[in-house]
Design a protein around this motif. Structure first.
Motif, short mmCIF file in Angstrom:
data_model
loop_
_atom_site.label_atom_id
_atom_site.label_comp_id
_atom_site.label_asym_id
_atom_site.label_seq_id
_atom_site.Cartn_x
_atom_site.Cartn_y
_atom_site.Cartn_z
N ARG A 30 0.85 -1.19 0.00
CA ARG A 30 0.00 0.00 0.00
C ARG A 30 0.88 1.24 0.00
O ARG A 30 1.92 1.28 0.67
CB ARG A 30 -0.90 0.05 1.22
CG ARG A 30 -2.07 -0.89 1.15
CD ARG A 30 -3.10 -0.59 2.25
NE ARG A 30 -4.07 -1.66 2.26
CZ ARG A 30 -4.24 -2.53 3.25
NH1 ARG A 30 -3.51 -2.43 4.35
NH2 ARG A 30 -5.15 -3.46 3.17
N VAL A 31 0.43 2.23 -0.73
CA VAL A 31 1.02 3.57 -0.69
C VAL A 31 0.00 4.41 0.06
O VAL A 31 -1.14 4.57 -0.39
CB VAL A 31 1.27 4.11 -2.11
CG1 VAL A 31 1.75 5.55 -2.07
CG2 VAL A 31 2.25 3.20 -2.86
N VAL A 32 0.40 4.95 1.23
CA VAL A 32 -0.55 5.60 2.13
C VAL A 32 -0.14 7.04 2.39
O VAL A 32 0.98 7.31 2.87
CB VAL A 32 -0.62 4.85 3.49
CG1 VAL A 32 -1.66 5.48 4.40
CG2 VAL A 32 -0.90 3.37 3.28
N TRP A 33 -1.03 7.97 2.10
CA TRP A 33 -0.84 9.38 2.43
C TRP A 33 -0.92 9.52 3.94
O TRP A 33 -1.79 8.93 4.59
CB TRP A 33 -1.93 10.21 1.74
CG TRP A 33 -1.69 11.67 1.81
CD1 TRP A 33 -2.32 12.57 2.64
CD2 TRP A 33 -0.76 12.43 1.04
NE1 TRP A 33 -1.82 13.82 2.42
CE2 TRP A 33 -0.86 13.77 1.44
CE3 TRP A 33 0.16 12.10 0.06
CZ2 TRP A 33 -0.09 14.77 0.89
CZ3 TRP A 33 0.92 13.09 -0.50
CH2 TRP A 33 0.79 14.42 -0.07
N HIS A 34 -0.02 10.31 4.53
CA HIS A 34 0.02 10.43 5.99
C HIS A 34 -1.22 11.09 6.58
O HIS A 34 -1.70 10.67 7.63
CB HIS A 34 1.25 11.24 6.44
CG HIS A 34 2.54 10.51 6.27
ND1 HIS A 34 2.76 9.23 6.70
CD2 HIS A 34 3.71 10.90 5.71
CE1 HIS A 34 3.99 8.86 6.43
NE2 HIS A 34 4.59 9.86 5.81
N VAL A 54 -7.03 12.52 4.35
CA VAL A 54 -7.50 13.08 3.09
C VAL A 54 -8.25 11.95 2.41
O VAL A 54 -7.69 10.88 2.17
CB VAL A 54 -6.32 13.55 2.20
CG1 VAL A 54 -6.81 14.02 0.85
CG2 VAL A 54 -5.52 14.62 2.90
N ARG A 55 -9.51 12.16 2.10
CA ARG A 55 -10.34 11.08 1.55
C ARG A 55 -10.14 10.86 0.05
O ARG A 55 -10.19 9.73 -0.41
CB ARG A 55 -11.81 11.35 1.81
CG ARG A 55 -12.20 11.14 3.24
CD ARG A 55 -13.72 11.10 3.40
NE ARG A 55 -14.07 10.93 4.79
CZ ARG A 55 -14.16 9.77 5.40
NH1 ARG A 55 -13.94 8.67 4.74
NH2 ARG A 55 -14.48 9.70 6.67
N GLU A 56 -9.99 11.91 -0.71
CA GLU A 56 -9.98 11.78 -2.17
C GLU A 56 -8.71 12.37 -2.77
O GLU A 56 -8.16 13.34 -2.25
CB GLU A 56 -11.19 12.49 -2.78
CG GLU A 56 -12.53 12.08 -2.20
CD GLU A 56 -12.89 10.63 -2.41
OE1 GLU A 56 -12.28 9.96 -3.27
OE2 GLU A 56 -13.79 10.15 -1.70
N MET A 57 -8.29 11.80 -3.89
CA MET A 57 -7.12 12.32 -4.60
C MET A 57 -7.30 13.79 -4.96
O MET A 57 -6.35 14.56 -4.91
CB MET A 57 -6.85 11.50 -5.86
CG MET A 57 -6.27 10.13 -5.61
SD MET A 57 -4.57 10.15 -5.03
CE MET A 57 -3.70 10.65 -6.51
N HIS A 67 -7.82 8.07 4.58
CA HIS A 67 -6.48 8.34 4.06
C HIS A 67 -6.49 7.95 2.59
O HIS A 67 -6.88 6.82 2.27
CB HIS A 67 -5.42 7.45 4.74
CG HIS A 67 -5.08 7.81 6.13
ND1 HIS A 67 -4.03 8.65 6.44
CD2 HIS A 67 -5.63 7.44 7.30
CE1 HIS A 67 -3.96 8.78 7.75
NE2 HIS A 67 -4.92 8.05 8.30
N VAL A 68 -6.03 8.84 1.74
CA VAL A 68 -5.77 8.40 0.38
C VAL A 68 -4.76 7.28 0.49
O VAL A 68 -3.74 7.41 1.17
CB VAL A 68 -5.21 9.57 -0.47
CG1 VAL A 68 -4.55 9.06 -1.73
CG2 VAL A 68 -6.31 10.56 -0.81
N HIS A 69 -5.07 6.14 -0.10
CA HIS A 69 -4.11 5.04 -0.14
C HIS A 69 -4.43 4.15 -1.34
O HIS A 69 -5.58 4.00 -1.72
CB HIS A 69 -4.07 4.24 1.16
CG HIS A 69 -5.33 3.52 1.51
ND1 HIS A 69 -6.43 4.16 2.05
CD2 HIS A 69 -5.68 2.21 1.40
CE1 HIS A 69 -7.39 3.29 2.26
NE2 HIS A 69 -6.97 2.09 1.87
#
Length: 144
Positions: free
Chosen positions: A41-45, A48-51, A93-95
């Motif tokens: 997985r690539v996970v934004w810290h 944030v729900r959406e790109m 989280h954006v992931h």
């Protein structure tokens, strides 16, 4: 970080065997999904729900990281296909899920959460798991 968010908890203190790479904005983590070594997985810290909640440069950073993971998986694990998906219906989280797939995996051609098509091939899974150190190194190299 919030104490009720599983990804916040994981990102706050990721086990060494899980964390592959991180910077100030996101992390690359290995997922312990039985039968799927290399599932990443690539996970934004941040929450944030959406790109499209991210600035364009942040979106580019996320996707460059996703593509680097995909390239490393292809080069190291030689899967039949890579599944790349973003869900996050329950996690704010954006992931992105980056999942190497093989024609002999338990769910192929269905998604990994779909109906199981066969039993896992323990020898194939063990051989793929043995490649995880090389996958880690390849991801790190691609993200330098």
């Amino acid at each position: 970080m919030t104490t009720h968010c599983d990804l916040c908890k994981l990102l706050a203190a990721p086990p060494a065997e899980v964390l592959v790479w991180r910077d100030a904005r996101l992390a690359v983590i290995l997922v312990d999904e039985p039968g799927y070594p290399g599932f990443t997985r690539v996970v934004w810290h941040g929450h944030v729900r959406e790109m499209t909640d991210l600035a364009p440069a942040e979106r580019d950073h996320v996707m460059r990281t996703v593509w680097a993971v995909e390239e490393a998986q292809r080069a190291t694990l030689a899967p039949h296909k890579i599944n790349v998906a973003s869900f996050g219906n329950m996690t704010p989280h954006v992931h992105w899920h980056v999942i190497p797939r093989y024609t002999d995996d338990a769910h192929f051609p269905n998604p990994t959460w779909g109906a199981k098509q066969r039993e896992h091939d323990a020898a194939a899974i063990a051989a793929r798991a043995a490649l995880l150190p090389a996958l880690r190194a390849a991801i790190i190299e691609k993200l330098k």
